[in-house]
Design a protein around this motif. Structure first.
Motif, short mmCIF file in Angstrom:
data_model
loop_
_atom_site.label_atom_id
_atom_site.label_comp_id
_atom_site.label_asym_id
_atom_site.label_seq_id
_atom_site.Cartn_x
_atom_site.Cartn_y
_atom_site.Cartn_z
N ASN A 118 0.94 -1.16 -0.16
CA ASN A 118 -0.12 0.06 0.15
C ASN A 118 0.86 1.38 -0.10
OD1 ASN A 118 0.87 0.19 2.57
ND2 ASN A 118 -1.19 -0.09 3.58
N HIS A 119 2.09 1.05 -0.07
CA HIS A 119 3.30 2.07 -0.20
C HIS A 119 3.01 3.23 0.78
CE1 HIS A 119 2.89 0.58 -4.31
NE2 HIS A 119 4.42 0.70 -4.23
N ASP A 120 2.74 2.77 1.93
CA ASP A 120 2.64 3.88 3.26
C ASP A 120 4.07 3.83 4.03
OD1 ASP A 120 2.46 1.29 4.66
OD2 ASP A 120 0.57 2.03 5.80
N SER A 121 5.11 3.13 3.50
CA SER A 121 6.45 3.02 4.16
C SER A 121 6.36 2.44 5.53
CB SER A 121 6.94 4.55 4.36
OG SER A 121 6.99 5.01 3.14
N ASN A 122 5.45 1.51 5.65
CA ASN A 122 5.28 0.61 6.76
C ASN A 122 4.73 -0.81 6.55
OD1 ASN A 122 5.65 2.44 9.25
ND2 ASN A 122 3.97 3.45 8.06
N ILE A 123 5.29 -1.98 7.10
CA ILE A 123 4.51 -3.21 6.98
C ILE A 123 3.84 -3.23 8.11
CG2 ILE A 123 4.93 -5.45 6.94
CD1 ILE A 123 7.92 -4.91 5.94
N ASP A 124 2.53 -3.42 8.01
CA ASP A 124 1.44 -3.51 9.11
C ASP A 124 1.04 -4.96 9.07
OD1 ASP A 124 -0.66 -4.16 7.25
OD2 ASP A 124 -1.35 -2.13 7.20
N ARG A 125 0.42 -5.36 10.05
CA ARG A 125 0.11 -6.78 10.47
C ARG A 125 -0.64 -7.26 9.30
NH1 ARG A 125 -4.30 -9.81 12.76
NH2 ARG A 125 -3.63 -11.31 14.49
N ASN A 126 -1.57 -6.76 8.59
CA ASN A 126 -2.25 -7.40 7.43
C ASN A 126 -1.48 -7.56 6.45
OD1 ASN A 126 -4.66 -7.35 8.67
ND2 ASN A 126 -5.30 -5.25 8.00
N GLU A 127 -0.50 -6.52 5.88
CA GLU A 127 0.32 -7.00 5.04
C GLU A 127 1.45 -8.29 5.32
OE1 GLU A 127 1.06 -2.76 2.94
OE2 GLU A 127 1.80 -2.74 5.05
#
Length: 188
Positions: A118-127
């Motif tokens: 999602n290119h938000d510069s973070n890896i979240d739990r869902n990703e």
């Protein structure tokens, strides 16, 4: 690349492009038909990174390359031209004197992009869960995958935002020789 390496790379590009006459780009379908990509559980994700992050065709590029009017531009991110193809592979070229394209950070960013779609510069739990499911297939149930994701985030998340930032990702991989692991030798 040396002129000889570019010639070989262009030959491979032409082999992948299955159209007659050639149109000067490789499509998603053609990339997914590469045997090594087709059998890789992350193959589609890898192609997403290649096409969406390295194969975007700008309006200016489209106009220059096709000599067509603006109205024909559709912003297609399902193809990559030779210049984009070569620039992307230059990132993975093994070289004794790295250039800007070979920097460790660019390789890490490519790897990070496999997770951060999602290119938000973070890896979240869902990703993280999504890529774990791709890697393990049906061998681990959803609850176990969630536990692995939560544990991973807990270990890597230094700032406590329940996400893995690019900096946290890089710190985790600081002891791994990315230049060696993410390099390809182009035969002379």
């Amino acid at each position: 690349f040396t002129p000889e390496e570019l010639q070989r790379l262009y030959g491979r590009f032409q082999d992948l492009e299955k159209r007659d006459p050639p149109l000067g780009y490789i499509t998603r379908k053609e990339l997914l038909n590469i045997r090594e990509v087709a059998v890789n559980p992350l193959g589609e994700r890898l192609i997403d990174v290649i096409l969406q992050d390295h194969g975007k065709v700008s309006i200016q590029q489209h106009l220059f390359e096709t000599k067509r009017k603006y109205s024909s531009f559709k912003g297609d991110t399902n193809k990559i031209n030779f210049r984009q193809f070569a620039n992307m592979f230059a990132l993975f070229r093994r070289d004794k004197a790295p250039t800007n394209l070979h920097k460790r950070e660019k390789k890490l960013l490519f790897l990070f992009s496999l997770y951060d779609r999602n290119h938000d510069s973070n890896i979240d739990r869902n990703e993280l869960i999504e890529i774990l499911k791709l890697m393990v297939g049906g061998n681990i149930n959803d609850e176990q995958i969630s536990t692995i994701a939560d544990h991973t985030i807990g270990e890597l998340d230094v700032n406590g935002d329940l996400k893995i930032t690019f900096e946290e990702f890089c710190a985790t991989l600081s002891r791994i020789h990315i230049d060696e692991k993410m390099s390809m030798k182009f035969p002379s």
